[in-house]
Write a protein that holds these residues in place. Structure first.
Motif, PDB file in Angstrom:
ATOM      1  N   THR A   1      -9.530   4.819   0.265  1.00 38.49           N
ATOM      2  CA  THR A   1      -9.966   3.455  -0.041  1.00 38.49           C
ATOM      3  C   THR A   1      -8.783   2.495  -0.053  1.00 38.49           C
ATOM      4  O   THR A   1      -8.882   1.365   0.447  1.00 38.49           O
ATOM      5  N   LEU A   2      -7.665   2.942  -0.619  1.00 38.69           N
ATOM      6  CA  LEU A   2      -6.455   2.112  -0.613  1.00 38.69           C
ATOM      7  C   LEU A   2      -6.040   1.789   0.815  1.00 38.69           C
ATOM      8  O   LEU A   2      -5.738   0.637   1.144  1.00 38.69           O
ATOM      9  N   GLY A   3      -6.028   2.787   1.677  1.00 39.01           N
ATOM     10  CA  GLY A   3      -5.620   2.574   3.064  1.00 39.01           C
ATOM     11  C   GLY A   3      -6.531   1.635   3.819  1.00 39.01           C
ATOM     12  O   GLY A   3      -6.105   1.000   4.779  1.00 39.01           O
ATOM     13  N   ALA A   4      -7.787   1.528   3.381  1.00 33.71           N
ATOM     14  CA  ALA A   4      -8.763   0.695   4.085  1.00 33.71           C
ATOM     15  C   ALA A   4      -8.736  -0.763   3.642  1.00 33.71           C
ATOM     16  O   ALA A   4      -9.391  -1.605   4.264  1.00 33.71           O
ATOM     17  N   LEU A   5      -7.994  -1.075   2.590  1.00 30.36           N
ATOM     18  CA  LEU A   5      -7.923  -2.468   2.138  1.00 30.36           C
ATOM     19  C   LEU A   5      -7.361  -3.338   3.255  1.00 30.36           C
ATOM     20  O   LEU A   5      -6.288  -3.064   3.793  1.00 30.36           O
TER      21      LEU A   5
ATOM     22  N   ARG B   1      -8.486  -4.906  -5.982  1.00 32.08           N
ATOM     23  CA  ARG B   1      -8.641  -3.492  -6.302  1.00 32.08           C
ATOM     24  C   ARG B   1      -7.419  -2.878  -6.985  1.00 32.08           C
ATOM     25  O   ARG B   1      -7.516  -1.834  -7.610  1.00 32.08           O
ATOM     26  N   VAL B   2      -6.230  -3.524  -6.844  1.00 33.31           N
ATOM     27  CA  VAL B   2      -5.015  -2.946  -7.419  1.00 33.31           C
ATOM     28  C   VAL B   2      -4.361  -3.890  -8.435  1.00 33.31           C
ATOM     29  O   VAL B   2      -4.284  -3.580  -9.627  1.00 33.31           O
ATOM     30  N   THR B   3      -3.897  -5.033  -7.965  1.00 34.68           N
ATOM     31  CA  THR B   3      -3.142  -5.933  -8.843  1.00 34.68           C
ATOM     32  C   THR B   3      -3.935  -6.337 -10.081  1.00 34.68           C
ATOM     33  O   THR B   3      -3.433  -6.249 -11.207  1.00 34.68           O
ATOM     34  N   ALA B   4      -5.157  -6.790  -9.880  1.00 32.97           N
ATOM     35  CA  ALA B   4      -5.952  -7.284 -11.012  1.00 32.97           C
ATOM     36  C   ALA B   4      -6.252  -6.194 -12.048  1.00 32.97           C
ATOM     37  O   ALA B   4      -5.906  -6.350 -13.227  1.00 32.97           O
ATOM     38  N   PRO B   5      -6.882  -5.085 -11.675  1.00 28.51           N
ATOM     39  CA  PRO B   5      -7.200  -4.082 -12.709  1.00 28.51           C
ATOM     40  C   PRO B   5      -5.967  -3.434 -13.327  1.00 28.51           C
ATOM     41  O   PRO B   5      -5.982  -3.044 -14.492  1.00 28.51           O
ATOM     42  N   LEU B   6      -4.871  -3.360 -12.560  1.00 32.77           N
ATOM     43  CA  LEU B   6      -3.662  -2.730 -13.076  1.00 32.77           C
ATOM     44  C   LEU B   6      -2.986  -3.577 -14.145  1.00 32.77           C
ATOM     45  O   LEU B   6      -2.258  -3.052 -15.004  1.00 32.77           O
TER      46      LEU B   6
ATOM     47  N   LYS C   1       0.824  -1.210   0.000  1.00 31.06           N
ATOM     48  CA  LYS C   1       0.000   0.000   0.000  1.00 31.06           C
ATOM     49  C   LYS C   1       0.856   1.256   0.000  1.00 31.06           C
ATOM     50  O   LYS C   1       0.500   2.257  -0.644  1.00 31.06           O
ATOM     51  N   THR C   2       1.983   1.231   0.699  1.00 32.48           N
ATOM     52  CA  THR C   2       2.888   2.380   0.691  1.00 32.48           C
ATOM     53  C   THR C   2       3.423   2.632  -0.711  1.00 32.48           C
ATOM     54  O   THR C   2       3.477   3.770  -1.191  1.00 32.48           O
ATOM     55  N   ARG C   3       3.812   1.552  -1.385  1.00 34.01           N
ATOM     56  CA  ARG C   3       4.333   1.681  -2.746  1.00 34.01           C
ATOM     57  C   ARG C   3       3.246   2.177  -3.702  1.00 34.01           C
ATOM     58  O   ARG C   3       3.477   3.050  -4.547  1.00 34.01           O
ATOM     59  N   ALA C   4       2.031   1.627  -3.559  1.00 36.38           N
ATOM     60  CA  ALA C   4       0.938   2.028  -4.440  1.00 36.38           C
ATOM     61  C   ALA C   4       0.501   3.469  -4.176  1.00 36.38           C
ATOM     62  O   ALA C   4       0.166   4.206  -5.115  1.00 36.38           O
ATOM     63  N   ALA C   5       0.509   3.889  -2.917  1.00 37.65           N
ATOM     64  CA  ALA C   5       0.085   5.249  -2.574  1.00 37.65           C
ATOM     65  C   ALA C   5       0.960   6.285  -3.251  1.00 37.65           C
ATOM     66  O   ALA C   5       0.481   7.346  -3.670  1.00 37.65           O
ATOM     67  N   ALA C   6       2.253   5.973  -3.383  1.00 37.18           N
ATOM     68  CA  ALA C   6       3.177   6.916  -4.016  1.00 37.18           C
ATOM     69  C   ALA C   6       2.933   7.046  -5.512  1.00 37.18           C
ATOM     70  O   ALA C   6       3.372   8.023  -6.126  1.00 37.18           O
ATOM     71  N   ARG C   7       2.233   6.080  -6.098  1.00 34.59           N
ATOM     72  CA  ARG C   7       1.984   6.090  -7.545  1.00 34.59           C
ATOM     73  C   ARG C   7       0.499   6.256  -7.877  1.00 34.59           C
ATOM     74  O   ARG C   7       0.123   6.128  -9.047  1.00 34.59           O
TER      75      ARG C   7
END
Length: 343
Positions: A218-222, A231-236, A200-206
């Protein structure tokens, strides 16, 4: 044990057999110092990966080469990396680790990351190494996420599709859905929280760069890796959802079809996976040698040897490298003798 499932010769020290002790112990032991240099390789799509080479490398261009792929959120700083790369170096091998996109010293350029089934970058790097060192025997090893990726790559490319003499998969989550479920149970949730926080830290920066319908709150609440993958890996990376990602990226279904000699090392008490993992998977094919240990945890396998705690993994991998090197003729660039593995 039956078929191609074999009992590993790993014995944990007295009082240190618990799976969580084994999993965490490598982080508490002194880390080997390895002189190294970094190399940035630009990929065909304009992004990049970073390689870390142990220095000084062998002067002989035909010296064997050991390529390591790390686990989820791993790097050259991971305890297993120093042990495995150092073990290969001690044998006179050229040793290098490929960092998945964004896992090296700098964020990657494109609006994407990496995942368990992402084989394209590894395939391209192996091709680059083949051009640089055409006469060298090459062996690739993967740890955890990197191990699942490597098994999938070997399956995709067949016996002659890679310039590798063999592959080694360590603590591979060959059933990603089952692994995600295990990480939501008991003490394993501690590992999930650690990995999830890093992701989440890595994703938040991007987040501003990523084409995701996701805000920072929403990211922080995962709350789980499955949520993150959904919510991240699959759609990305072009998957419909987490279940689609797990189904398509899990490498276990190909165990019976691998043609390249492959050593699989696994502990039955690995808290990242179900104890009956291999009962859920196809029987290994002729080229696959699975070694199971009752103990060892996840990428743990710490033994007592020579008067101190040491990595059994490093010792077992070194033994396999010696075996494969003994069947290789560098002047012809081909293996000699049997292609299989022996316990």
């Amino acid at each position: 044990m039956s078929g191609r499932l074999h009992r590993a010769d790993f014995t944990p020290p007295a009082g240190l057999a618990n799976c969580h002790v084994q999993t965490l112990l490598p982080r508490l032991l002194p880390r080997r110092r390895l002189p190294h240099r970094w190399e940035c390789l630009t990929l065909p799509d304009g992004d990049f990966v970073e390689l870390t080479w142990v220095t000084p490398g062998p002067e002989d261009e035909a010296a064997p080469l050991f390529l390591l792929f790390h686990g989820l959120e791993g790097s050259f700083a991971s305890p297993y990396a120093r042990e495995l790369l150092g073990s290969a170096t001690d044998l006179g091998w050229r040793a290098v680790m490929m960092h998945f996109r964004g896992c090296g010293r700098a964020p990657n350029r494109l609006p994407r990351a990496y995942h368990s089934g992402d084989t394209a970058d590894a395939y391209w790097v192996i091709g680059q190494l083949a051009r640089r060192y055409p006469r060298a025997l090459k062996v690739a090893a993967g740890v955890s996420l990197g191990a699942n990726m490597l098994v999938k790559l070997v399956a995709e490319q067949g016996g002659d599709g890679l310039d590798l003499a063999g592959a080694i998969a360590i603590s591979a989550p060959l059933d990603l859905a089952a692994s995600a479920d295990c990480l939501q149970q008991g003490f394993a949730r501690v590992y999930q929280r650690h990995l999830l926080a890093s992701l989440k830290t890595r994703a938040a920066a991007r987040l501003d760069d990523f084409p995701l319908a996701l805000d920072a709150r929403t990211l922080g609440a995962l709350a789980s890796l499955r949520d993150y993958d959904d919510r991240v890996t699959a759609p990305l990376h072009g998957f419909r959802d987490a279940d689609d990602y797990y189904r398509r990226a899990s490498a276990g279904r190909w165990l019976g079809e691998l043609e390249l000699p492959t050593l699989v090392l696994h502990a039955e008490d690995d808290p990242f996976m179900p104890a009956d993992l291999f009962a859920r998977l196809p029987a290994p094919g002729d080229a696959v040698h699975v070694e199971l240990s009752a103990r060892g945890g996840h990428v743990g396998f710490v033994e007592w040897r020579g008067g101190r705690l040491r990595s059994w993994l490093a010792r077992r991998v070194a033994r396999q490298l010696r075996e494969w090197a003994s069947t290789y003729a560098p002047t012809s660039g081909r293996r000699t003798g049997a292609r299989g593995l022996h316990s």
